[in-house]
Scaffold this motif. Sequence first.
Motif, PDB file in Angstrom:
ATOM      1  N   GLU A   1     -19.912 -17.175  63.734  1.00 48.01           N
ATOM      2  CA  GLU A   1     -20.877 -16.518  62.845  1.00 48.01           C
ATOM      3  C   GLU A   1     -20.158 -15.611  61.843  1.00 48.01           C
ATOM      4  O   GLU A   1     -20.508 -15.574  60.647  1.00 48.01           O
ATOM      5  CB  GLU A   1     -21.879 -15.710  63.685  1.00 48.01           C
ATOM      6  CG  GLU A   1     -22.986 -15.034  62.882  1.00 48.01           C
ATOM      7  CD  GLU A   1     -23.872 -16.027  62.139  1.00 48.01           C
ATOM      8  OE1 GLU A   1     -24.371 -15.662  61.069  1.00 48.01           O
ATOM      9  OE2 GLU A   1     -24.041 -17.173  62.638  1.00 48.01           O
TER      10      GLU A   1
ATOM     11  N   LYS B   1     -18.462 -17.808  59.250  1.00 51.92           N
ATOM     12  CA  LYS B   1     -19.433 -18.378  58.318  1.00 51.92           C
ATOM     13  C   LYS B   1     -19.904 -17.345  57.311  1.00 51.92           C
ATOM     14  O   LYS B   1     -20.147 -17.655  56.141  1.00 51.92           O
ATOM     15  CB  LYS B   1     -20.616 -18.925  59.137  1.00 51.92           C
ATOM     16  CG  LYS B   1     -21.662 -19.643  58.293  1.00 51.92           C
ATOM     17  CD  LYS B   1     -22.778 -20.173  59.186  1.00 51.92           C
ATOM     18  CE  LYS B   1     -23.848 -20.855  58.325  1.00 51.92           C
ATOM     19  NZ  LYS B   1     -24.960 -21.357  59.166  1.00 51.92           N
TER      20      LYS B   1
ATOM     21  N   SER C   1     -15.957 -18.294  55.035  1.00 53.77           N
ATOM     22  CA  SER C   1     -16.210 -19.734  54.947  1.00 53.77           C
ATOM     23  C   SER C   1     -15.617 -20.377  53.695  1.00 53.77           C
ATOM     24  O   SER C   1     -15.578 -21.593  53.583  1.00 53.77           O
ATOM     25  CB  SER C   1     -17.718 -20.001  55.002  1.00 53.77           C
ATOM     26  OG  SER C   1     -18.377 -19.334  53.934  1.00 53.77           O
TER      27      SER C   1
ATOM     28  N   ASN D   1     -17.944 -23.324  53.553  1.00 52.23           N
ATOM     29  CA  ASN D   1     -19.234 -23.019  52.932  1.00 52.23           C
ATOM     30  C   ASN D   1     -19.925 -24.259  52.371  1.00 52.23           C
ATOM     31  O   ASN D   1     -21.091 -24.211  52.008  1.00 52.23           O
ATOM     32  CB  ASN D   1     -19.070 -21.970  51.827  1.00 52.23           C
ATOM     33  CG  ASN D   1     -17.975 -22.366  50.829  1.00 52.23           C
ATOM     34  OD1 ASN D   1     -17.466 -23.483  50.857  1.00 52.23           O
ATOM     35  ND2 ASN D   1     -17.613 -21.422  49.963  1.00 52.23           N
TER      36      ASN D   1
END
Length: 473
Positions: A53, A56, A60, A142
């Motif tokens: 998490e 990200k 990312s 991403n």
Amino acid sequence: MKNKIGKRLVKSFLIVILITISIIDIFLLFAFSFYFYNNISKELISRMEVSLEIYKRDYSDKTIEDLIYEDSDIFLSNTNAEVQILDNNGDLLLDSIGKLSSIPIEPSDMFAAENGEIKTWRGEDAQTGEAIMSVTGAIKNNEGEKIGYLRFISSIEEANKAILKTGISLLIFMLFVALVTAMVSLLISKSIVKPILELTEVAKTMLSGNYEEKAKVYEDDEIGELAKTLNAMSDEILNKDRIKNDFISSISHELRTPLTSIKGWAVVLKDANEDEKDLVEDGLNIIENEADRLAKMVEELLDFSRYISGRITLDKDLFDISQTCVDVSKQMKPRAKLNNIEFITEFPEEAVLIYADENRIKQLLINLLDNAIKFTSDKGWVKFQMSKEDGYVHMMISDNGMGMTKEEISHVKEKFYKGKHSKSHSGIGLSISDEITKLHNGNLEIFSEENIGTTVKVTLPIEIPKEVGDKID
């Protein structure tokens, strides 16, 4: 040998307890194992989800190489586990403890990560042989492209030791319970076996002929019931033995009387003169009568022997039982007249057909009438009645004789039972009568009051087989 049941009980208790405890121990061991491994698994998955998490959200846009050389701390700081970063082929690029391997990593958690799942895998480290648990997650940039894998590895050696200790503790507990169970079951088995052994000794004593021995009744349970039954059986055997001895004594006396009379008169006749015709005639008449009486007693004994051994057979045929009663009454009237007894009869005028053994029915009626006449005093009466009702024949023989007590009534049909009165003989007449009635599927009932009289009621079913009935039609 003596404690065979006790050993079986102890063994049975032990087997049941050991199986029960083993099942509980196995269940507890699995529960503990699941608890330890599940906690480690949850911790690894939770840390993996947090790390992915963070990547990200903040990193990312970076490539896998940038992560390895510049920002690998984002993964290392979130867990105390060993951290590995792998490329898309499963080749190891980074290991937090400096471990490198040219062999691609292929545990099940890698395959789960390839499919977008996060799962734990438990096994052994290929290099160190250490027990480990690992979890792998896919690293995506991403644009949603998978650029590699993040893998956390935790040792489960401590968890395995804890599980082993738990298993040893459960095993020790099981052995302790088994020991306690063995001791308790030994005490319980002794309390069960002791009365059984005592009953066995009592039974052996009875087998040797000592029926005076009695069993102790400890509890009101199955063994207590067995002890009571054994004691009741002992009392019954003693009672039967007493009755049998009385019968032997009585029958010996009964047989001796006519024999003595016959022998005495034979001696008298031997010494008699030719002109003593009246003496010879009287002597021969007495010898004949005593011989008939002796023959009757022997016949009764033979009949009785056949009945109790089950060798008696019935010769059934269709006959008019009303006429049979008339014939028997004619046969017994002179005897009643000789004893100054009024003989009363009440029979239906119409024929009453019944399918039975006529000779045995006659024997039954003669026995009962003989008893009634014998136990009725001078100027008394004997009544012989017969009737038909609802498919049954009822024959009643009543008298106003000496009667019987309630105790005598309860035993009078028993084998060898002899009444207290001096006129009682072998004690088998009523037993034979009862057996004849039972063989005809009938019922013999006795009603009596002391010094008032006795009534004997015989009920026989009118059972005419279809094939016999067709012949009549």
